[in-house]
Design a protein around this motif. Structure first.
Motif, short mmCIF file in Angstrom:
data_model
loop_
_atom_site.label_atom_id
_atom_site.label_comp_id
_atom_site.label_asym_id
_atom_site.label_seq_id
_atom_site.Cartn_x
_atom_site.Cartn_y
_atom_site.Cartn_z
N SER A 177 0.83 -1.21 0.00
CA SER A 177 0.00 0.00 0.00
C SER A 177 0.86 1.25 0.00
CB SER A 177 -0.93 0.01 1.22
OG SER A 177 -1.88 -1.01 1.10
N THR A 223 -7.92 0.17 -2.64
CA THR A 223 -8.91 -0.26 -1.66
C THR A 223 -9.35 0.98 -0.88
OG1 THR A 223 -7.32 -0.66 0.11
CG2 THR A 223 -7.76 -2.51 -1.40
N ARG A 232 -18.69 -4.51 4.59
CA ARG A 232 -17.44 -3.83 4.90
C ARG A 232 -16.97 -4.17 6.31
NH1 ARG A 232 -18.85 2.06 3.45
NH2 ARG A 232 -20.92 1.22 3.60
N GLU A 281 -13.66 -5.92 1.50
CA GLU A 281 -13.34 -4.68 0.82
C GLU A 281 -13.16 -4.96 -0.68
OE1 GLU A 281 -9.90 -2.97 2.55
OE2 GLU A 281 -10.99 -2.22 4.27
N SER A 282 -13.55 -3.99 -1.48
CA SER A 282 -13.33 -4.13 -2.91
C SER A 282 -12.51 -2.94 -3.40
CB SER A 282 -14.67 -4.18 -3.65
OG SER A 282 -15.35 -2.95 -3.47
N THR A 283 -11.87 -3.12 -4.52
CA THR A 283 -11.14 -2.00 -5.12
C THR A 283 -12.03 -1.33 -6.14
OG1 THR A 283 -10.23 -3.44 -6.82
CG2 THR A 283 -8.89 -3.11 -4.84
#
Length: 129
Positions: A28, A52, A93, A98-100
């Motif tokens: 990240s 993310t 969530r 989590e999604s991008t």
């Protein structure tokens, strides 16, 4: 903002289109540093795979810590969300799903005059200061 000049003497704005494959092997903080370094150089950065929600939050946090009156003025950011088939509910969530984003546009705040998004279009008006 860096101006790109072609052989005809015309200038423009540099846009970096970064593939999901290039970002996939990075941590990240490596992603955030790559984005901020590009934006600090006056480039518009477009991420194919996006970030993310945690990475976006960290990007904003790091950006805020680097803003100063004599130089870097921050970023403008806009993303297309994942399709509605993914679980983006509060419960999803909270459970760690989590999604991008599909596509993210990031640029220098002092050179993006407007950044607008609707369901199918991200539009940016960029000045060459």
């Amino acid at each position: 903002m860096p101006e790109i000049t072609n052989g005809d003497g015309e200038d423009g704005v540099q846009i970096d289109l970064i593939s999901g494959d290039r970002m996939a092997g990075k941590t990240s903080m490596e992603k955030i540093r790559m984005i901020l370094d590009g934006v600090r150089d006056g480039k518009i950065v477009i991420l194919e795979a996006g970030l993310t929600p945690d990475e976006e939050s960290k990007l904003i946090e790091v950006t805020m810590s680097e803003i100063n009156p004599d130089g870097f003025s921050g970023i403008e950011i806009e993303s297309f969300p994942q399709s509605e088939t993914n679980d983006t509910s509060l419960l999803g969530r909270l459970m760690g799903r989590e999604s991008t984003s599909k596509l993210t546009v990031i640029g220098p705040a002092n050179q993006i005059q407007s950044l607008h998004k609707d369901e199918t279009l991200i539009s940016a008006l960029i000045s060459r200061k």
